[in-house]
Scaffold this active site. Sequence first.
Site, PDB file in Angstrom:
ATOM      1  N   LEU A  35     -21.758   0.878  -3.433  1.00  0.00           N
ATOM      2  CA  LEU A  35     -22.921   0.850  -2.557  1.00  0.00           C
ATOM      3  C   LEU A  35     -23.167   2.180  -1.837  1.00  0.00           C
ATOM      4  O   LEU A  35     -24.152   2.316  -1.114  1.00  0.00           O
ATOM      5  CB  LEU A  35     -22.793  -0.294  -1.551  1.00  0.00           C
ATOM      6  CG  LEU A  35     -22.961  -1.689  -2.172  1.00  0.00           C
ATOM      7  CD1 LEU A  35     -22.488  -2.780  -1.226  1.00  0.00           C
ATOM      8  CD2 LEU A  35     -24.422  -1.925  -2.571  1.00  0.00           C
ATOM      9  N   THR A  36     -22.293   3.164  -2.057  1.00  0.00           N
ATOM     10  CA  THR A  36     -22.594   4.504  -1.549  1.00  0.00           C
ATOM     11  C   THR A  36     -23.601   5.203  -2.444  1.00  0.00           C
ATOM     12  O   THR A  36     -24.228   6.181  -2.034  1.00  0.00           O
ATOM     13  CB  THR A  36     -21.328   5.378  -1.498  1.00  0.00           C
ATOM     14  OG1 THR A  36     -20.876   5.651  -2.845  1.00  0.00           O
ATOM     15  CG2 THR A  36     -20.212   4.699  -0.722  1.00  0.00           C
ATOM     16  N   GLY A  52     -17.047   1.433  -3.267  1.00  0.00           N
ATOM     17  CA  GLY A  52     -17.816   2.674  -3.316  1.00  0.00           C
ATOM     18  C   GLY A  52     -19.120   2.585  -4.074  1.00  0.00           C
ATOM     19  O   GLY A  52     -19.936   3.502  -4.016  1.00  0.00           O
ATOM     20  N   LYS A  94     -22.630   6.770  -5.155  1.00  0.00           N
ATOM     21  CA  LYS A  94     -21.997   7.918  -5.820  1.00  0.00           C
ATOM     22  C   LYS A  94     -21.720   7.680  -7.301  1.00  0.00           C
ATOM     23  O   LYS A  94     -21.506   8.637  -8.053  1.00  0.00           O
ATOM     24  CB  LYS A  94     -20.708   8.307  -5.099  1.00  0.00           C
ATOM     25  CG  LYS A  94     -19.587   7.271  -5.141  1.00  0.00           C
ATOM     26  CD  LYS A  94     -18.414   7.758  -4.302  1.00  0.00           C
ATOM     27  CE  LYS A  94     -17.311   6.734  -4.196  1.00  0.00           C
ATOM     28  NZ  LYS A  94     -16.224   7.178  -3.303  1.00  0.00           N
ATOM     29  N   TYR A 147       0.831  -1.201   0.000  1.00  0.00           N
ATOM     30  CA  TYR A 147       0.000   0.000   0.000  1.00  0.00           C
ATOM     31  C   TYR A 147       0.868   1.254   0.000  1.00  0.00           C
ATOM     32  O   TYR A 147       1.971   1.247   0.545  1.00  0.00           O
ATOM     33  CB  TYR A 147      -0.907   0.035   1.239  1.00  0.00           C
ATOM     34  CG  TYR A 147      -1.994  -0.986   1.275  1.00  0.00           C
ATOM     35  CD1 TYR A 147      -2.333  -1.759   0.174  1.00  0.00           C
ATOM     36  CD2 TYR A 147      -2.717  -1.209   2.451  1.00  0.00           C
ATOM     37  CE1 TYR A 147      -3.341  -2.694   0.226  1.00  0.00           C
ATOM     38  CE2 TYR A 147      -3.737  -2.143   2.513  1.00  0.00           C
ATOM     39  CZ  TYR A 147      -4.039  -2.889   1.400  1.00  0.00           C
ATOM     40  OH  TYR A 147      -5.045  -3.827   1.468  1.00  0.00           O
TER      41      TYR A 147
END
Length: 346
Positions: free
Chosen positions: A242-243, A240, A245, A53
Amino acid sequence: MRKVKLGRSELMVSEYCLGTMTYGSQTDEADAHRQLDMAWEAGINFLDAAEMYPVNPVTLETAGRTEEIIGRWLASRKPADAVIATKITGAGSNAVPGGVEISPERMRAAVDASLARLQSDCIDIYQLHWPNRGSYHFRKSWSFDPSGQNRTETVAHMREILHVAAELVAAGKIRHIALSNETAWGTAMWLRIAEEEGLPRVLTMQNEYSLLCRYFDLDMAELCFNEEIPLLAYTPLAAGLLTGKYAGNVTPDGSRRSRNDDLGGRITGRVFEAVSGYLAIANEHGIDAVHMAINWTLTRPAPTLPIIGATTSDQLAHLLKGVDVAITPEMRAAIDQMNRAMPMVF
């Protein structure tokens, strides 16, 4: 934030685990530290990192930056009850010179490097990011073919790695070995070798799991329930989706999709219809869709803890507002019906 005993270990962790994969790319160090402070103030004592990461993108030049950011926070705050999980990168990654596979030599060096970046004496949970032999994760299920695997080599590798894990535990460098992006057969074999030879036992499993991605629900759920291996569910918001957006197939500026246009293969012809269905359920029951998606993972038959991650501290603040949200039987029934209508949309 409720604390739970993690599998068969002595570790007590918060039900939410804080993901950190954008620290050092989309999330700068100041906001990363702000997020860590917010999480601990909310009662989260469990965080997840990886040597490769940050992501979006993953590069050799930035690999390790997330652990360095966390390390500086740990050194300055010295949280007494922090539980730190990180990972060694699997074969084929451009975050490791030559994309080399996991081996005893690389694992010893990777642990030492992570400890130095984290400014820590011990890693609580050390995870294998993905198996050398490959698997069906990361949207590889559509072409998954295990016929090229060599069972003898795989088992020998597992035995080697578990012996190294025993060595690292004895040296006080790690407390537990764990897996990520594994299969039922692979996990069962890791457990079998550990039991037969008195080697460290797999503590947790970190696989993708959300309302939209439910491979775990069958053989893996059975295995993890019976063997008391908690699932650390990564991307419970389906990167993201399921947000809401991205509803209408849009790409907001600064979003993950602006850097990865198909969200790692998650943008398909059916995905937005399924997302609309889950957003409608949340709206019908007067609940935020983000809070519904995350807390649904806590209701599953096998022990499951969601890994929540945010690009910004404002997003994390919104996630944390849902800690006490309950999933009602009526909501679960509607979710189950939606899953039957639109299963596995990516």
